[in-house]
Design a protein around this motif. Structure first.
Motif, PDB file in Angstrom:
ATOM      1  N   MET A 132     -15.485  -6.708 -10.067  1.00 16.70           N
ATOM      2  CA  MET A 132     -15.552  -6.718 -11.525  1.00 16.70           C
ATOM      3  C   MET A 132     -15.134  -8.080 -12.100  1.00 16.70           C
ATOM      4  O   MET A 132     -15.814  -8.641 -12.941  1.00 16.70           O
ATOM      5  N   GLN A 133     -14.023  -8.610 -11.635  1.00 19.05           N
ATOM      6  CA  GLN A 133     -13.486  -9.840 -12.208  1.00 19.05           C
ATOM      7  C   GLN A 133     -14.210 -11.101 -11.751  1.00 19.05           C
ATOM      8  O   GLN A 133     -14.380 -12.029 -12.528  1.00 19.05           O
ATOM      9  N   THR A 134     -14.601 -11.162 -10.509  1.00 19.10           N
ATOM     10  CA  THR A 134     -15.192 -12.400 -10.010  1.00 19.10           C
ATOM     11  C   THR A 134     -16.632 -12.608 -10.453  1.00 19.10           C
ATOM     12  O   THR A 134     -17.153 -13.713 -10.343  1.00 19.10           O
ATOM     13  N   LYS A 135     -17.275 -11.584 -10.987  1.00 24.40           N
ATOM     14  CA  LYS A 135     -18.630 -11.750 -11.521  1.00 24.40           C
ATOM     15  C   LYS A 135     -18.642 -12.728 -12.694  1.00 24.40           C
ATOM     16  O   LYS A 135     -19.629 -13.407 -12.920  1.00 24.40           O
ATOM     17  N   SER A 136     -17.558 -12.798 -13.422  1.00 22.27           N
ATOM     18  CA  SER A 136     -17.517 -13.667 -14.597  1.00 22.27           C
ATOM     19  C   SER A 136     -16.995 -15.070 -14.278  1.00 22.27           C
ATOM     20  O   SER A 136     -16.905 -15.905 -15.157  1.00 22.27           O
ATOM     21  N   PHE A 137     -16.653 -15.319 -13.016  1.00 21.34           N
ATOM     22  CA  PHE A 137     -16.163 -16.638 -12.621  1.00 21.34           C
ATOM     23  C   PHE A 137     -17.155 -17.281 -11.669  1.00 21.34           C
ATOM     24  O   PHE A 137     -17.556 -16.691 -10.684  1.00 21.34           O
ATOM     25  N   LEU A 171     -11.776  -4.269  -8.160  1.00 24.53           N
ATOM     26  CA  LEU A 171     -11.200  -5.272  -9.051  1.00 24.53           C
ATOM     27  C   LEU A 171     -11.826  -6.633  -8.802  1.00 24.53           C
ATOM     28  O   LEU A 171     -12.219  -7.336  -9.741  1.00 24.53           O
ATOM     29  N   CYS A 177       1.606 -10.725  -7.532  1.00 24.53           N
ATOM     30  CA  CYS A 177       0.143 -10.647  -7.608  1.00 24.53           C
ATOM     31  C   CYS A 177      -0.430  -9.900  -6.413  1.00 24.53           C
ATOM     32  O   CYS A 177       0.217  -9.743  -5.385  1.00 24.53           O
ATOM     33  N   TYR A 220      -6.756 -10.875  -4.571  1.00 24.24           N
ATOM     34  CA  TYR A 220      -7.369 -11.333  -5.824  1.00 24.24           C
ATOM     35  C   TYR A 220      -7.045 -12.811  -6.066  1.00 24.24           C
ATOM     36  O   TYR A 220      -7.925 -13.631  -6.262  1.00 24.24           O
ATOM     37  N   LYS A 221      -5.774 -13.125  -6.029  1.00 27.32           N
ATOM     38  CA  LYS A 221      -5.323 -14.485  -6.341  1.00 27.32           C
ATOM     39  C   LYS A 221      -5.940 -15.524  -5.412  1.00 27.32           C
ATOM     40  O   LYS A 221      -6.261 -16.633  -5.831  1.00 27.32           O
TER      41      LYS A 221
END
Length: 86
Positions: free
Chosen positions: A27-32, A24, A65, A69-70
């Motif tokens: 996947m998510q932090t690649k766009s931030f 997760l 949460c 991740y958070k």
């Protein structure tokens, strides 16, 4: 077989494997591009890991949460209403 603990808001188990959290995060932090430094991230996780309101080693009792991740995001904060840790 013992019954799994279920999240009260969904039909998924509340236990999340480290491998699932890592996927997760990747996947998510690649766009931030705006994430906290590794040092700040580790400091936040250390505080969460010692918090009595951390459930299952992954989940904040207050906001629900996944803390791993958070804690990556600079605009997020500890959800403890009495004494936020970060």
């Amino acid at each position: 077989m013992p019954e799994k603990s279920l999240c009260k808001g969904c039909s998924q188990t509340v236990h999340v494997a480290k491998k699932e959290i890592a996927a997760l995060l990747e996947m998510q932090t690649k766009s931030f591009s705006d994430l906290v430094t590794d040092a700040i991230y580790q400091e936040r996780l250390e505080k969460c890991n010692h918090c009595p309101n951390l459930l299952y080693g992954t989940t904040c009792q207050y906001c629900g949460c996944l803390v791993q991740y958070k804690a990556k995001f600079p605009d997020k904060h500890c959800a403890s209403p009495d004494n936020p840790q970060w």
